[in-house]
Structure formats: structure tokens, C-alpha cells
Enzyme design. Sequence first.
Site, mmCIF file in Angstrom:
data_model
loop_
_atom_site.group_PDB
_atom_site.id
_atom_site.type_symbol
_atom_site.label_atom_id
_atom_site.label_comp_id
_atom_site.label_asym_id
_atom_site.label_seq_id
_atom_site.Cartn_x
_atom_site.Cartn_y
_atom_site.Cartn_z
ATOM 1 N N SER A 180 0.848 -1.187 0.000
ATOM 2 C CA SER A 180 0.000 0.000 0.000
ATOM 3 C C SER A 180 0.886 1.241 0.000
ATOM 4 O O SER A 180 1.685 1.418 -0.914
ATOM 5 C CB SER A 180 -0.961 -0.018 1.192
ATOM 6 O OG SER A 180 -1.886 1.049 1.101
ATOM 7 N N THR A 181 0.813 2.086 1.019
ATOM 8 C CA THR A 181 1.571 3.337 1.040
ATOM 9 C C THR A 181 3.070 3.075 0.872
ATOM 10 O O THR A 181 3.661 2.308 1.623
ATOM 11 C CB THR A 181 1.345 4.080 2.374
ATOM 12 O OG1 THR A 181 -0.050 4.112 2.664
ATOM 13 C CG2 THR A 181 1.893 5.489 2.308
ATOM 14 N N HIS A 206 -2.696 -1.000 -3.496
ATOM 15 C CA HIS A 206 -3.845 -0.105 -3.342
ATOM 16 C C HIS A 206 -3.642 1.119 -4.234
ATOM 17 O O HIS A 206 -2.726 1.909 -4.012
ATOM 18 C CB HIS A 206 -4.006 0.333 -1.891
ATOM 19 C CG HIS A 206 -4.267 -0.797 -0.950
ATOM 20 N ND1 HIS A 206 -3.959 -0.738 0.397
ATOM 21 C CD2 HIS A 206 -4.827 -2.020 -1.149
ATOM 22 C CE1 HIS A 206 -4.316 -1.872 0.976
ATOM 23 N NE2 HIS A 206 -4.834 -2.666 0.058
ATOM 24 N N MET A 299 0.113 1.306 5.105
ATOM 25 C CA MET A 299 -0.615 1.619 6.319
ATOM 26 C C MET A 299 -1.798 0.659 6.475
ATOM 27 O O MET A 299 -2.389 0.237 5.486
ATOM 28 C CB MET A 299 -1.117 3.064 6.273
ATOM 29 C CG MET A 299 -1.760 3.554 7.564
ATOM 30 S SD MET A 299 -2.180 5.300 7.490
ATOM 31 C CE MET A 299 -2.797 5.559 9.158
ATOM 32 N N ASP A 302 -4.439 -4.596 5.948
ATOM 33 C CA ASP A 302 -4.847 -5.432 4.822
ATOM 34 C C ASP A 302 -3.735 -6.420 4.477
ATOM 35 O O ASP A 302 -2.575 -6.045 4.326
ATOM 36 C CB ASP A 302 -5.167 -4.546 3.605
ATOM 37 C CG ASP A 302 -5.828 -5.331 2.483
ATOM 38 O OD1 ASP A 302 -6.555 -6.301 2.780
ATOM 39 O OD2 ASP A 302 -5.623 -4.967 1.307
#
Length: 365
Positions: A180-181, A206, A299, A302
Site C-alpha cells: 500500500s503506502t 492499493h 498503512m 490489509d
Amino acid sequence: MAIRVLIVDDSAVMRSVLSELINQAPDIEVVGTATDPIVAREMIKQLNPDVVTLDIEMPRMDGLEFLDKLMRLRPTPVVMISTLTERGSDVTFRALELGAVDFITKPKLNSAQGIRPYADEICDKIRAAHQARLRSPAKYAQPAAAASTAATAASATGGTTPAALDGNTLRDRLVLIGASTGGTEAIKEVLTRFPEQMPGILIVQHMPEMFTGSFAKRLDGLCKVRVKEAEDGEKILPGHAYLAPGHSHLLVKRSGGLYCCELSKAEPVNRHRPSVDVLFHSAAKHVGANGVGVILTGMGKDGAQGMLAMKKAGCWNIGQDQESCVVYGMPREAAQIGAVDEVSPLNEVAQRVVARLRQSVRRAS
């Protein structure tokens, strides 16, 4: 203490909307707004914000030029405000290479339903940026650059590019990656180190749907493996990496003895579609001990439960270490529940994946 945010955008309407949305969060405060980077430069000196939101196309100096200068002279967490266009996606990836923590697309101001979720998302990204470990800016490489150039650049960060795998290692095996991030640069770092001869690779990052196709093309120009956006029902081939499109979950299925991609528009999981958990749970069911799972910077949580299911099914799992993560969230959650078999710095993840694939073949023989 509230997270202090400076908004940089040439649109008065957008500055007003962003200020209103962000100030609704009890832990975030907009301390100033700037019409362009020249004004922003002085405001950053005066206000010392924790996070800057930055538009891309602005007068006097564009967002990329300003970002480059900011990250070199006064490193500050930046969330880019991007447009949903192909050019916007290309420029956004350049911004991430230059050191921006994350990006968010501009809200649709004519959609009352779209504003509330947008407020939650931008506040989450600001919180993540505030927690982020800033990277040294990377020089921008053209998407069409040769894979050998990318490998050379990757080796400059330490670690090695593993040697090719043999046919026995490729058979019935898959690599599953979630991020993600900070994940766009982390995924690029891992994939550019993989040799051409690899099992099929499935990836969930994401990202909005208008950006996943461009991201796949960008990676394809840099990697020895072929990279594409996943399509529903297509066979998973060795030497290929399949990126979940931003509009659908990506799952792996078995069909006639072969692995195939399956796309689903089911409800978001952990507020995400695509969700890493959805991919990992499908791998636990259909891949089991033939899989190697990787969870990278991001972050939230997930992927943690899905990775635990993969481990219980016999999969070997690798988590990125805290030191090399932009945001140590998803790998930490997976490690805390016992889903991770080994922890690795980012520049060694590819090497660890290949080593595990070779080891699994020796054990099976």
C-alpha cells in the site's frame, strides 16, 4: 498535538474544499494554504508543517520541480493531489520516485456522495504521511529504459539480482505480493531484481483504477519479467507479473491444472478493492505450499489475515522490515499475528524469494 498541514493548490475552490474536509478531522489542522510553490516555499519556512498536500499543475513552478527541490533542501512528507488522466498518472509516478509519500485524486466537487469517502481517504493519507519514513529521492527513469539499466540502478541500493531459476522451480509455483503506502517504489525495487525466469507473480497495490494500467506499463519497461494488468480468466504464465486492476479484487484459481486470474467486484475488504487479503486468501486455498507470499510497506492491516491463512496452508511468507518501510503498518500487523516466516530489508526481498523457491524444489525432490 494535531498534524499540521499546508495545502498548495492554484485553485481557490480546491483550497477551500480541502481545508474544510481536512479540518473536520479532530487530529489534523490546516495551518495554511498557498497558491503556488513560490508562496509555499516561504510558508513552509514560517509554518514548518508536518505534511504538505501538493497539486501538480500550477503557475510559476510545477509541482514536480517544487517537490524535487523540497525533498533535497527541506525533506517534508508530501501527499500529491493528482488528476485522473494518463498524463496525470505518469507525472504522479514521477512524484513518488522523487520522494512523495502518496497521492490522491482530486475530488469530484459535483458529487455529494463522493465527498465524504474522499475526506476519510485524504485524512488517512495525511496520517500515513506523518508517520512515513522519508526516502532519498530517486532519479526519474524513463518507462522505456532497458531492464539492464533498471537492474544496474537497483544494484546501486545494495542487494543483488538473483540468477535465473530452472524449469523445475517454476512448475506449479506462484509469488504473491501485497503493498500500500510506499508500495509503488517498493514493488519496483523487488520486481527489477527478479530474473526473467520466474514463476507467475500476482500483485495487489492499493491504487485507483485509472493508475494501475499505467503502473503496469511502467514496470513492464523496467523489469526482466513481463508486467501487465490482470484480466479475468487469463492463464498465469511463468515470467509474467499480473497487477490487480484498481476496480476489482484479484484472486488466483485453478482451472484444468493451471493457475488463472479471477477478477471480482465484490465489496471492499478492509476498505480496499483490490484487497491484499482477498488475493492471499485465494492463494491459501488454491496454491498452498507452492506459494511464496510477500507483504511490503503500507498503512493498515490489509493482507495480515490472508497471509496467516497462507502460512497455515504451507506457504512461505516474507515481510519487509521496519527500517526500509515508508510506513511500517501492513508488515507489522502480519508479523504480530505470526503470519511472517522471515523479515527482510527491501533490497534483499527478491533474493530471499528466489532462495526460498530453490529451497522448496530441493525439499520436494
